[in-house]
Scaffold this motif. Structure first.
Motif, short mmCIF file in Angstrom:
data_model
loop_
_atom_site.label_atom_id
_atom_site.label_comp_id
_atom_site.label_asym_id
_atom_site.label_seq_id
_atom_site.Cartn_x
_atom_site.Cartn_y
_atom_site.Cartn_z
N LEU B 306 14.51 8.14 -4.56
CA LEU B 306 14.14 8.17 -3.13
C LEU B 306 12.64 8.03 -2.90
O LEU B 306 12.22 7.15 -2.14
N PRO B 307 11.78 8.84 -3.57
CA PRO B 307 10.34 8.62 -3.37
C PRO B 307 9.86 7.25 -3.85
O PRO B 307 9.00 6.65 -3.20
N VAL B 308 10.43 6.73 -4.95
CA VAL B 308 10.04 5.39 -5.41
C VAL B 308 10.40 4.36 -4.34
O VAL B 308 9.58 3.54 -3.93
N TYR B 309 11.64 4.45 -3.89
CA TYR B 309 12.12 3.50 -2.89
C TYR B 309 11.24 3.52 -1.63
O TYR B 309 10.77 2.49 -1.16
N TYR B 310 11.02 4.71 -1.10
CA TYR B 310 10.29 4.78 0.17
C TYR B 310 8.82 4.38 0.03
O TYR B 310 8.27 3.68 0.87
N LEU B 311 8.18 4.80 -1.06
CA LEU B 311 6.77 4.41 -1.24
C LEU B 311 6.61 2.90 -1.32
O LEU B 311 5.73 2.32 -0.67
N LEU B 312 7.47 2.26 -2.11
CA LEU B 312 7.36 0.81 -2.25
C LEU B 312 7.74 0.11 -0.96
O LEU B 312 7.15 -0.89 -0.57
N LEU B 313 8.73 0.68 -0.27
CA LEU B 313 9.11 0.12 1.03
C LEU B 313 7.92 0.18 2.00
O LEU B 313 7.58 -0.82 2.63
N PHE B 314 7.31 1.34 2.11
CA PHE B 314 6.20 1.48 3.05
C PHE B 314 5.12 0.43 2.75
O PHE B 314 4.60 -0.22 3.65
N ALA B 315 4.80 0.28 1.44
CA ALA B 315 3.73 -0.62 1.05
C ALA B 315 4.08 -2.08 1.38
O ALA B 315 3.30 -2.78 2.03
N GLU B 316 5.26 -2.50 0.96
CA GLU B 316 5.63 -3.90 1.19
C GLU B 316 5.85 -4.17 2.68
O GLU B 316 5.49 -5.24 3.19
N ALA B 317 6.44 -3.22 3.37
CA ALA B 317 6.71 -3.42 4.80
C ALA B 317 5.41 -3.51 5.59
O ALA B 317 5.29 -4.29 6.53
N SER B 318 4.42 -2.72 5.22
CA SER B 318 3.17 -2.77 5.99
C SER B 318 2.54 -4.15 5.85
O SER B 318 1.95 -4.67 6.80
N ALA B 319 2.70 -4.79 4.69
CA ALA B 319 2.19 -6.15 4.52
C ALA B 319 3.08 -7.16 5.24
O ALA B 319 2.59 -8.03 5.96
N ASN B 320 4.40 -7.03 5.09
CA ASN B 320 5.31 -8.00 5.71
C ASN B 320 5.23 -8.01 7.22
O ASN B 320 5.37 -9.04 7.87
N LEU B 321 5.03 -6.84 7.81
CA LEU B 321 5.03 -6.76 9.27
C LEU B 321 3.67 -7.13 9.88
O LEU B 321 3.53 -7.14 11.10
N ALA B 322 2.71 -7.47 9.03
CA ALA B 322 1.40 -7.89 9.55
C ALA B 322 1.52 -9.15 10.41
O ALA B 322 0.72 -9.38 11.31
N ARG B 323 2.59 -9.94 10.14
CA ARG B 323 2.73 -11.19 10.89
C ARG B 323 3.13 -10.97 12.34
O ARG B 323 3.05 -11.87 13.16
#
Lengths: 99, 487
Positions: B306-323
């Motif tokens: 769960l912490p692995v999943y959410y940390l990586l999600l937060f990181a990738e999502a913050s970059a993906n949603l920059a658009r």
């Protein structure tokens, strides 16, 4: 290790992701972030010495293609979704300021 | 005969023997949507005219006997994060509320080529961020089994549309359980294929290294049919596998009695609802009767999933949603903007909901100087360990069995005040995505009149065994055939 994420840090990361937030929102997020980050600190229990970080997930090979021009979406079609456009360009206010 | 309850297989038989037409089937589906979906609210957009046009074309194909596939003339719903040309694609976000893509996702093109009929786009948690569909910017979707309960998330609309018989199959997307968890809550079968099996081109990205498009349907056989048509290599997505797609349905009846079933002990711990636990035990007994060998196995890093999943999600999502920045498409708030940064700040403030705001800020935090090593890098290292857990387990067994969620569907509003509590409901489904392995969710009984979901987790690229084992269970049980009374 308990970490508190104060409102100033919240304002800072909000600016990093170009997100406007109010003082009130920063307050709410600050409390929530502290408990979430605290939960993540559980990873510190895991010994990761000599463990490589995961980098690829599927095909680990480079995928190459010929560098040839192919038809793509027309400029007119692309600009259909642009909030503002002028003479075939997306229009935005000043990007390079005079500061 | 109720047309809206047919499996793909049954509908295909009736269509090709000309007992029904696709226009009749599609019209029945649309009529039911307009009658029932006022209560369930699984659809964000219903595409009546387009659907009937596609249905007429499918009928022509069938009449001529040309290019008829098992999906020709079959009505389906699509999660609203998958691009559909000229059909609004919102991700259930205000920022994309009026966004109409100029191009199709590869999956959309493939389904159109197969002759399937799009009846509408389904509701979801905004950008896939949530486990209950309550983070949709538009409205809540209700669980067809009890309208006071959530359908699960983030593909809540997709699962509810299947469960309420408002589509013959649904296309969902699974980043960390988003197909399986709602499938379990709504008594539907749904698969998260191996990462790289299905093209992500045209999928609005949440976590590029986790995202998997997958079908939800009435049974494993139907899921296999749909996956055959949407999987495969795509030059537009270089992470898709080159290897050819097996004909899953052809081999689905292969006996399972030589297979070894692993029960991961870390998934069977305190906190599981009693009815969920007993349903799992019953399923294990059913497999024993089918001749499978049962082994206890260990996935020692499960609690860190769960912490692995959410940390990586937060990181990738913050970059993906920059658009989503208000300049090229989507919502744009530019009142009194003195420079382009003001447009970003205002548009994103008004366009994103709270959960999205939380996650992209936490992503920036986890990636920022001073914290990168402690959070992002640490999570990527533990992700390696999670992957190794699965590799070790699959050295001794062929397939794993676990529940999709520790509980059945919770009530609307029950977990919305505490984001961390909501994250914990994903505990059984998140680990597969950082590992990339496939998993199928299927109905396994009821607890307090609400559906219980179980999942089977397989080896990399081995969807075939998942379908076989799920299908074998569905030959000796009828949970998947039960439909809710919607009131």
């Amino acid at each position: 290790m308990t970490q508190t994420i104060d409102t100033k840090t919240v304002q800072h990361v909000a600016y990093l992701v170009r997100l406007g937030i109010s003082e009130e929102e920063a307050q709410t997020f600050s409390g929530q972030f502290s408990s979430i980050i605290d939960y993540f600190n559980m990873l510190n229990e895991v010994d990761t010495d000599n463990i490589p970080p995961a980098s690829d997930i599927a095909n680990a090979e480079n995928v190459l293609r010929e560098d040839v021009v192919k038809p793509s979406m027309s400029r007119e079609e692309f600009l259909k979704n642009a909030p503002q456009s002028e003479r075939g360009y997306v229009k935005v206010p000043t990007v390079l300021g005079d500061e | 005969m109720q047309l809206t309850n047919l499996t793909i297989c049954e509908a295909h038989e009736l269509l090709t023997t000309k007992k029904i037409s696709s226009v009749e089937l599609t019209q029945a589906m649309l009529d039911r949507i307009h009658e029932v979906d006022t209560k369930v609210k699984s659809y964000v957009t219903v595409t009546d005219d387009l659907a009937l046009e596609q249905a007429r074309k499918a009928d022509e194909r069938i009449a001529k006997g040309e290019n008829v596939t098992p999906l020709t003339g079959i009505p389906f719903s699509m999660k609203d994060c998958i691009s559909t040309r000229n059909v609004r694609t919102t991700c259930s976000s205000k920022i994309l509320e009026n966004y109409v893509p100029q191009y199709n996702a590869t999956v959309t093109d493939k389904l159109a080529d197969s002759g399937a009929v799009l009846v509408g786009k389904t509701n979801m948690d905004e950008f896939g961020m949530g486990s209950s569909c309550e983070n949709s910017a538009f409205f809540n979707t209700h669980n067809p089994w009890n309208l006071d309960h959530v359908p699960g998330g983030s593909s809540g609309g997709a699962a509810a549309s299947m469960s309420a018989s408002l589509a013959s199959f649904a296309i969902g997307e699974d980043t960390g359980g988003s197909v399986r968890m709602p499938a379990g809550f709504c008594n539907v079968t749904g698969i998260k294929p191996t990462y790289g099996r299905v093209s992500r081109y045209g999928l609005i990205a949440l976590v590029s290294s986790f995202d998997c498009i997958g079908p939800l349907a009435r049974d494993a056989y139907d899921c296999a049919t749909v996956l055959e048509h949407i999987a495969g290599h795509d030059p537009k997505d270089s992470t898709t596998y080159q290897s050819p797609i097996t004909n899953y349905t052809q081999n689905i009846n292969q006996p399972v009695n030589k297979l070894k079933l692993g029960i991961p002990k870390e998934y069977f711990v305190a906190g599981m609802e009693a009815g969920v636990e007993s349903a799992m035990q019953e399923a294990i007994r059913a497999y024993e009767k089918l001749g499978m060998e049962i082994h206890e196995v260990s996935l020692p890093h499960t609690k860190y999933g769960l912490p692995v999943y959410y940390l990586l999600l937060f990181a990738e999502a913050s970059a993906n949603l920059a658009r989503m920045d208000g300049t090229r498409f989507g919502l744009s708030v530019s009142e009194n903007a003195k420079d382009v940064i003001d447009i970003y700040l205002q548009t994103r403030h008004e366009g994103f909901g709270d959960e999205v705001k939380r996650r992209i800020m936490l992503g920036a935090y986890a990636l920022s100087a001073g914290y990168y090593d402690a959070y992002y890098l640490k999570a990527q290292k533990v992700r390696t360990l999670l992957r190794r857990d699965f590799e070790t387990a699959f050295a001794s067994v062929d397939i794993l069995l676990a529940p999709t969620c520790p509980t059945t569907a919770f009530k609307l509003g029950e977990k919305t005040s505490d984001p961390l509590e909501m994250y914990l409901s994903d505990i059984y489904v998140v680990s597969t995505n950082p590992a990339g392995v496939p998993a199928i969710a299927l109905p396994a009984g009821f607890s307090n009149n609400m559906p219980v979901g179980m999942q089977l987790i397989g080896k990399h690229l081995d969807e075939q065994t998942l379908f076989q084992v799920a299908h074998a269970y569905q030959q000796v049980t009828d949970w998947h055939k039960r439909n809710p009374e919607i009131s």
